[in-house]
Design a protein around this motif. Sequence first.
Motif, mmCIF file in Angstrom:
data_model
loop_
_atom_site.group_PDB
_atom_site.id
_atom_site.type_symbol
_atom_site.label_atom_id
_atom_site.label_comp_id
_atom_site.label_asym_id
_atom_site.label_seq_id
_atom_site.Cartn_x
_atom_site.Cartn_y
_atom_site.Cartn_z
ATOM 1 N N VAL A 52 0.823 -1.217 0.000
ATOM 2 C CA VAL A 52 0.000 0.000 0.000
ATOM 3 C C VAL A 52 0.855 1.265 0.000
ATOM 4 O O VAL A 52 0.383 2.336 0.352
ATOM 5 N N ASP A 54 2.241 2.897 -2.599
ATOM 6 C CA ASP A 54 1.905 3.816 -3.690
ATOM 7 C C ASP A 54 0.477 3.569 -4.133
ATOM 8 O O ASP A 54 0.183 2.579 -4.801
ATOM 9 N N THR A 55 -0.396 4.475 -3.730
ATOM 10 C CA THR A 55 -1.792 4.379 -4.140
ATOM 11 C C THR A 55 -2.203 5.692 -4.776
ATOM 12 O O THR A 55 -1.503 6.692 -4.676
ATOM 13 N N ASN A 56 -3.352 5.700 -5.420
ATOM 14 C CA ASN A 56 -3.878 6.940 -5.992
ATOM 15 C C ASN A 56 -4.428 7.813 -4.874
ATOM 16 O O ASN A 56 -5.070 7.326 -3.953
ATOM 17 N N ASP A 59 -2.220 8.731 0.635
ATOM 18 C CA ASP A 59 -1.872 7.402 1.159
ATOM 19 C C ASP A 59 -2.185 7.320 2.658
ATOM 20 O O ASP A 59 -1.288 7.307 3.499
ATOM 21 N N ARG A 62 -0.594 4.358 4.538
ATOM 22 C CA ARG A 62 0.842 4.554 4.768
ATOM 23 C C ARG A 62 1.072 5.539 5.909
ATOM 24 O O ARG A 62 1.927 5.322 6.765
#
Length: 92
Positions: A52, A54-56, A59, A62
């Motif tokens: 998780v 790098d998400t759109n 984050d 994170r």
Amino acid sequence: MHWLWVIVVGLILGLIAKAIIPGKQRIPIWLTIIFGILGSILGNAAAGWLGVADTNGVDWTRHLLQLAGAVLIVFVGDMLWASLRGNRRERV
């Protein structure tokens, strides 16, 4: 500029972690910053392991993992700091 941002994030995470942990932590501010930075690194690593990192968008997962890492490191670090300092109380 990157290092300044790392220090600011470490300070913020360390102070939030100190606010979450019950009781008074007796670690100095410079150690709070270092523990916040280490918590951020630990949270980023955990986010990478969980997939998780790098998400759109924002984050949030994170960031929560970074805060959890900071809480853990500040908690353990405060206990180590107290044991190294001999549990001395500040005189009022």
